[in-house]
Design an enzyme around this catalytic site. Structure first.
Site, short mmCIF file in Angstrom:
data_model
loop_
_atom_site.label_atom_id
_atom_site.label_comp_id
_atom_site.label_asym_id
_atom_site.label_seq_id
_atom_site.Cartn_x
_atom_site.Cartn_y
_atom_site.Cartn_z
N HIS A 18 0.81 -1.27 0.17
CA HIS A 18 -0.03 0.09 -0.10
C HIS A 18 0.94 1.22 0.04
O HIS A 18 0.58 2.42 -0.67
CB HIS A 18 -1.00 -0.02 1.17
CG HIS A 18 -1.78 -1.01 1.18
ND1 HIS A 18 -3.09 -0.89 1.04
CD2 HIS A 18 -1.71 -2.61 1.58
CE1 HIS A 18 -3.82 -2.17 1.11
NE2 HIS A 18 -2.99 -3.03 1.19
N ASP A 128 -5.99 5.78 1.84
CA ASP A 128 -6.21 4.37 1.67
C ASP A 128 -7.57 3.86 1.74
O ASP A 128 -8.06 4.15 2.82
CB ASP A 128 -4.95 3.58 2.18
CG ASP A 128 -4.79 2.06 1.85
OD1 ASP A 128 -5.71 1.37 1.67
OD2 ASP A 128 -3.41 1.84 1.37
#
Length: 501
Positions: A18, A128
């Site tokens: 990520h 995110d």
């Protein structure tokens, strides 16, 4: 007088898969003269700063700074092993990370640098998708626009959005003794593509109340509260599914492959990746590049199961025997924490050691983008993480897919059956299968795969060139974030007063 520039706060989920694409986006926005505050968890923040040359990084990206919030786990937590991510899913929802993120945003709003200084009040939060509840709750309270960044494929995210429908239909959860090849026909666009075994790994839990399954459901739905969605993909690869996602988001910015777009927009990308950071949280062993130089063109199979997947010693031995029996040269990344239960196989058969010396190279971590771009690499045995999949697509390297976690199952099915870019061997781990698929791939016996790999690699390259879809979508993203600075909501004095509470 300098024109005020946007200030984006970027909040990734604390895992390498990520952080890497979100740091690439941070570099691209910084290159567009944005100010960027990149917020890691404390443990990641400290480790990351140890790995980079901070002086070099600051010189290259003077408008990009790093800050930190706690991850909610106790200090004594090892932050490794198979239980770590599960614990992290729970802790990230606790009060401490949310309160600290709110405090951080307030400090950016009310700090001495605001009120006309360079580091002005945050223009937006780019969050995110796996931290969407935390980020959106806080940003909405402080009247800051939120853009969600989902670091999986559009296809995987579409399946995630349809999980509640699968539960209503009684199709999940399911166990391994169910018909794993039964078709899932109720996901629009994928009616004849997905089987039970191709659904995300968390669909295999025994109960719909499982906290990991509920985490993914809740975070996925919370994302739809964001003002827009960023995806690390390109239109030519996933346009039918991207169009379906538009029913959930008013704007979608497809700006992938991000590592290639970064190279396209910042011409000295290789210098940047070597002298600053490409988002890796591990030291890379670059000696394997010299070994690759000594191998024939398209002869090597590269093996890497990513930063989180763990395997058993028995699985390791099956892969190892399959690789040496294929009689093809191989470059294998074996992390120090790859094995479950043991640091390494105690008694490796002598024949494996000898035959690996003849044709194999094993390293602890490696510069994957450079390896996949190397002329000697002819195939990639991968866990089908989305970053790895995109990097392989960009390089035109066909894949052997062995997925284990989350979105990887969906990605591998798309690779093999939708895009025709590789062979899916999920839920299989035996030496004869590994030997056969490695031989097939390296010897070019799958002509359709070779052709598709070349064609889609060409499409990926077109997308990041000037005038390409991802190139233009990045410009739209930059322009739209700039528009937040002059929007009536953003300029509202009432909102500004509310932020200071």
């Amino acid at each position: 007088m300098d024109v005020p520039q946007p200030h984006a706060v970027i909040l990734p989920f604390p895992a390498q898969g990520h952080i890497k694409p979100m740091l690439m986006l941070a570099k691209l926005l910084s290159h567009a003269n944005f100010y960027i505050t990149f917020v890691n968890t404390l443990d990641i923040h400290n480790h990351f700063l140890e790995l980079i040359n901070q002086t070099t990084f600051n010189n290259l990206f003077p408008r990009l700074r790093f800050m930190a919030i706690p991850d909610g786990l106790p200090p004594e937590h090892p932050r490794s092993g198979p239980q770590f991510i599960r614990d992290l899913f729970i802790s990230i929802l606790s009060a401490a990370p949310k309160h600290k993120f709110r405090d951080l945003l307030l400090s950016l709003i009310n700090g001495p640098e605001t009120g006309g200084g360079q580091w002005s009040t945050p223009t937006c939060v780019i969050a995110d998708g796996l931290i969407s509840i935390l980020a959106i709750d806080v940003a909405e309270e402080l009247h800051i626009p939120v853009i969600a960044f989902r670091t999986v494929s559009a296809s995987s995210y579409w399946v995630y959005l349809n999980i509640p429908k699968l539960i209503e239909e009684g199709l999940i959860p399911f166990q391994g003794d169910d018909d794993m090849d039964g078709l899932i026909t109720c996901i629009p666009g994928f009616q004849s593509l997905l089987r039970r075994r191709d659904l995300p790994s968390f669909c295999r839990f025994e109960s719909i109340e499982n906290p990991v399954l509920q985490f993914f459901i809740n975070q996925t739905l919370a994302m739809t509260r964001a003002s827009a969605l960023i995806l690390n993909t390109f239109d030519g690869l996933e346009s039918p599914i991207i169009s379906k996602l538009l029913s959930f988001f008013p704007k979608i910015y497809t700006i992938g492959p991000l590592h290639a777009l970064l190279e396209s927009r910042i011409k000295d990308h290789l210098l940047l990746s070597h002298s600053s950071s490409n988002g890796s949280l591990r030291e890379q062993d670059r000696t394997c590049l010299a070994w690759l130089d000594s191998q024939p063109s398209k002869s090597v199979v590269y093996i890497n199961f990513g930063s989180l997947v763990m395997i058993t010693p028995d699985q390791l031995m099956e892969f190892w025997y399959g690789l040496v029996n294929s009689e093809k040269p191989f470059l294998w990344v074996i992390r120090e924490d790859l094995l479950l239960g043991e640091d390494m196989v105690n008694e490796t058969p002598q024949e494996l050691t000898m035959r690996t010396r003849e044709r194999g190279c094993i390293v602890g971590w490696a510069p994957q983008e450079e390896i996949l771009a190397h002329r000697a690499v002819g195939g990639f045995l991968t866990h089908s993480g989305w970053n790895s999949t995109l990097e392989s697509i960009w390089a035109g390297v066909p894949m052997i897919c062995w997925p284990q976690l989350a979105d990887q199952q969906v990605n591998s099915r798309c690779v093999s059956e939708l895009w025709k870019l590789g062979i899916d061997i999920k839920d299989t781990c035996d030496r004869s299968t590994v030997e056969k698929v490695v031989r097939d791939l390296i010897e070019g016996k799958r002509e359709e795969i070779m052709k598709s790999s070349d064609d889609i690699a060409r499409m990926a390259r077109d997308s990041v060139r000037e005038g390409g879809s991802s190139y233009c979508n990045l410009e739209k993203l930059v322009d739209d974030i700039r528009s937040f600075m002059s929007s009536s909501q953003y300029a509202s004095s009432e909102c500004n007063e509310g932020r200071k509470l």
